[in-house]
Design a protein around this motif. Structure first.
Motif, PDB file in Angstrom:
ATOM      1  N   VAL A   1       3.247  13.343  19.385  1.00  0.00           N
ATOM      2  CA  VAL A   1       3.579  13.826  20.737  1.00  0.00           C
ATOM      3  C   VAL A   1       4.326  15.156  20.646  1.00  0.00           C
ATOM      4  CG1 VAL A   1       4.859  13.336  22.859  1.00  0.00           C
ATOM      5  CG2 VAL A   1       3.648  11.489  21.683  1.00  0.00           C
ATOM      6  N   ALA A   2       5.271  15.265  19.692  1.00  0.00           N
ATOM      7  CA  ALA A   2       6.076  16.488  19.577  1.00  0.00           C
ATOM      8  C   ALA A   2       5.225  17.707  19.242  1.00  0.00           C
ATOM      9  CB  ALA A   2       7.142  16.296  18.500  1.00  0.00           C
ATOM     10  N   ILE A   3       4.166  17.535  18.459  1.00  0.00           N
ATOM     11  CA  ILE A   3       3.344  18.670  18.026  1.00  0.00           C
ATOM     12  C   ILE A   3       2.120  18.874  18.917  1.00  0.00           C
ATOM     13  CG2 ILE A   3       1.878  19.518  16.129  1.00  0.00           C
ATOM     14  CD1 ILE A   3       3.914  18.230  14.201  1.00  0.00           C
ATOM     15  N   CYS A   4       1.488  17.782  19.323  1.00  0.00           N
ATOM     16  CA  CYS A   4       0.246  17.894  20.100  1.00  0.00           C
ATOM     17  C   CYS A   4       0.482  17.985  21.602  1.00  0.00           C
ATOM     18  CB  CYS A   4      -0.675  16.710  19.792  1.00  0.00           C
ATOM     19  SG  CYS A   4      -1.141  16.595  18.040  1.00  0.00           S
TER      20      CYS A   4
ATOM     21  N   THR B   1       9.476  14.931  26.312  1.00  0.00           N
ATOM     22  CA  THR B   1      10.612  14.215  26.911  1.00  0.00           C
ATOM     23  C   THR B   1      10.190  13.249  28.013  1.00  0.00           C
ATOM     24  OG1 THR B   1      10.950  16.100  28.397  1.00  0.00           O
ATOM     25  CG2 THR B   1      12.268  16.032  26.379  1.00  0.00           C
ATOM     26  N   THR B   2       9.038  13.497  28.639  1.00  0.00           N
ATOM     27  CA  THR B   2       8.579  12.585  29.694  1.00  0.00           C
ATOM     28  C   THR B   2       7.823  11.394  29.119  1.00  0.00           C
ATOM     29  OG1 THR B   2       6.565  13.907  29.993  1.00  0.00           O
ATOM     30  CG2 THR B   2       8.440  14.412  31.415  1.00  0.00           C
TER      31      THR B   2
ATOM     32  N   THR C   1      10.677   8.584  26.631  1.00  0.00           N
ATOM     33  CA  THR C   1      11.964   8.366  27.290  1.00  0.00           C
ATOM     34  C   THR C   1      12.728   7.258  26.572  1.00  0.00           C
ATOM     35  OG1 THR C   1      11.007   6.715  28.784  1.00  0.00           O
ATOM     36  CG2 THR C   1      10.958   9.013  29.511  1.00  0.00           C
ATOM     37  N   ASN C   2      14.012   7.118  26.899  1.00  0.00           N
ATOM     38  CA  ASN C   2      14.824   6.055  26.296  1.00  0.00           C
ATOM     39  C   ASN C   2      14.234   4.682  26.579  1.00  0.00           C
ATOM     40  OD1 ASN C   2      16.569   7.946  25.298  1.00  0.00           O
ATOM     41  ND2 ASN C   2      18.129   7.663  26.875  1.00  0.00           N
ATOM     42  N   SER C   3      13.676   4.512  27.782  1.00  0.00           N
ATOM     43  CA  SER C   3      13.056   3.244  28.156  1.00  0.00           C
ATOM     44  C   SER C   3      11.851   2.936  27.272  1.00  0.00           C
ATOM     45  CB  SER C   3      12.635   3.293  29.619  1.00  0.00           C
ATOM     46  OG  SER C   3      11.866   2.174  29.976  1.00  0.00           O
TER      47      SER C   3
END
Length: 320
Positions: free
Chosen positions: A132-135, A141-142, A145-147
Motif C-alpha cells: 500500500v505504501a509504495i503502490c 493513511t485511509t 487506519t488504526n481500526s
C-alpha cells in the motif's frame, strides 16, 4: 552437580500420562552446560532487543505509524515464543530439570505453534503495508487506519487459535503407553505424537495441512505483494526514487529471510536428512525459535533511522 532425575516413570504402561521428560539435546547431554552459554546469550539479546523496540515504538511519536504497529506485534510474538520455550530449556541445561506435566506440555505446545502461525500472519500484514505504501501512497493513511490494523491483528490471533485449539484435544485422546521421554528441548507437536502407541495418521495429516496452508499461502501472498511492488518501483522515473522506494522494504525482506530460512532448513533436514544425527535436528529446531527473536530488533534497529536515533538517545541518557 545437576540433580539426577528418575526416568523410571518414562517407561510406564499407564496410557494416561501425567508426566513427560524432556531429553534436552540427545547425544550432547555432557555438553549441556556449555551449550547453555550461547542459548542464554541469544535469549538475553532477544529479550532486551524486543523490549527496547516496544518501548521505543511506544514513546517515539514519529513511530506511531502502521508499519511500526506491525513491528510491535512482531516483537510481542517473538517475546512469547522465546519465553515459552527457553526458561524450561535452560533449566534442563543448568539443573537437569527434565520433568514437565502433560498439561504444561500441551500449554507450551499451544503457545509455541499458535504464535508461530501469528508470526507468519504479521509478516504477511507487513508485506501488505509495504504494498500500500509504495503502490497506493496517497491512500495509505485511509486504507491502513488504526481500526484496520487492530482488525488485522485480531484476525491473525483468531486464525492461530482456531487452528491450534484442536491439537491439545487430539493429543488427549491418544494413549501413551510407551516411553514418556520427549527427545527434544520443548514440547513440539510431532515429538509428542511420536510417543503415542496408537494410529496417529490424523495428527500427522492435520499438522502437515496446517503447516502447508499457513506457511505456503502466506508466502504466496507475500511473493505476490512484492511482484506488484517491484513493478511499481521499476516504473519510477529515476534510480534515486527506485532505491528510496525499495529501501523501505529492505527491513521487511530481511525479517522474512530471518524467519523463514530456519523453517525451510529445519523442514528439509527433517524430511530428507534421515542420516543426520538427532542432535542436529534439535539444534536446528532451537535455531528456528531463537534466531528470529534475536535478529528482528537488530535488523529494524540498524535499517530504520527513527529507531536507531531513538535508541542512541535512550542509551545516551542512561550513560550520562
Amino acid at each position: 552437580m545437576p540433580q539426577q532425575v528418575n526416568l523410571s516413570g518414562s517407561n510406564s504402561t499407564d496410557s494416561d500420562p501425567s508426566v513427560f521428560f524432556l531429553n534436552g539435546i540427545p547425544g550432547l547431554e555432557a555438553m549441556h552446560l556449555w551449550i547453555s552459554v550461547p542459548f542464554c546469550s541469544v535469549f538475553t539479546v532477544a529479550l532486551l532487543g524486543n523490549c527496547t523496540l516496544l518501548y521505543v515504538i511506544k514513546t517515539e511519536p514519529s513511530l506511531q505509524q502502521p508499519m511500526f504497529y506491525f513491528l510491535a506485534m512482531l516483537a510481542v510474538i517473538d517475546l512469547v515464543l522465546s519465553t515459552t520455550t527457553m526458561p524450561k530449556t535452560l533449566s534442563i541445561f543448568w539443573f537437569n530439570s527434565r520433568e514437565i506435566s502433560f498439561t504444561a506440555c500441551l500449554v507450551q505446545m499451544f503457545f509455541l505453534h499458535s504464535f508461530s502461525i501469528m508470526e507468519s500472519a504479521v509478516l504477511l500484514a507487513m508485506a501488505f503495508d509495504r504494498y500500500v505504501a509504495i503502490c497506493n501512497p496517497l491512500r495509505y493513511t485511509t486504507i491502513l487506519t488504526n481500526s484496520v490494523i487492530a482488525k488485522i491483528g485480531l484476525v491473525a490471533l483468531a486464525r492461530a487459535i482456531l487452528l491450534m485449539v484442536p491439537l491439545p484435544f487430539l493429543l488427549r485422546t491418544l494413549p501413551f503407553c510407551r516411553s514418556h521421554v520427549i527427545a527434544h528441548c520443548y514440547c513440539e507437536h510431532m515429538a509428542v505424537v511420536n510417543l503415542a502407541c496408537a494410529n496417529t495418521r490424523f495428527n500427522n495429516i492435520y499438522g502437515i495441512i496446517v503447516t502447508l496452508s499457513i506457511v505456503g499461502l502466506d508466502l504466496i501472498f507475500i511473493a505476490l505483494s512484492y511482484v506488484k511492488i517491484l513493478r511499481t518501483v521499476l516504473s519510477l522515473a529515476s534510480k534515486e526514487e527506485q532505491l528510496k522506494a525499495f529501501g523501505t522494504c529492505v527491513s521487511h525482506l530481511c525479517a522474512i529471510l530471518v524467519v523463514y530460512t530456519p523453517v525451510v532448513l529445519s523442514s528439509i533436514v527433517h524430511r530428507f536428512g534421515h542420516q543426520v544425527a538427532a542432535h542436529i535436528h534439535i539444534l536446528l529446531a532451537n535455531f528456528y525459535l531463537l534466531f528470529p527473536p534475536m535478529m528482528n530488533p537488530i535488523v529494524y534497529g540498524v535499517k530504520t533511522k527513527q529507531i536507531r536515533d531513538r535508541v542512541r538517545l535512550l542509551f545516551h541518557r542512561k550513560c550520562f
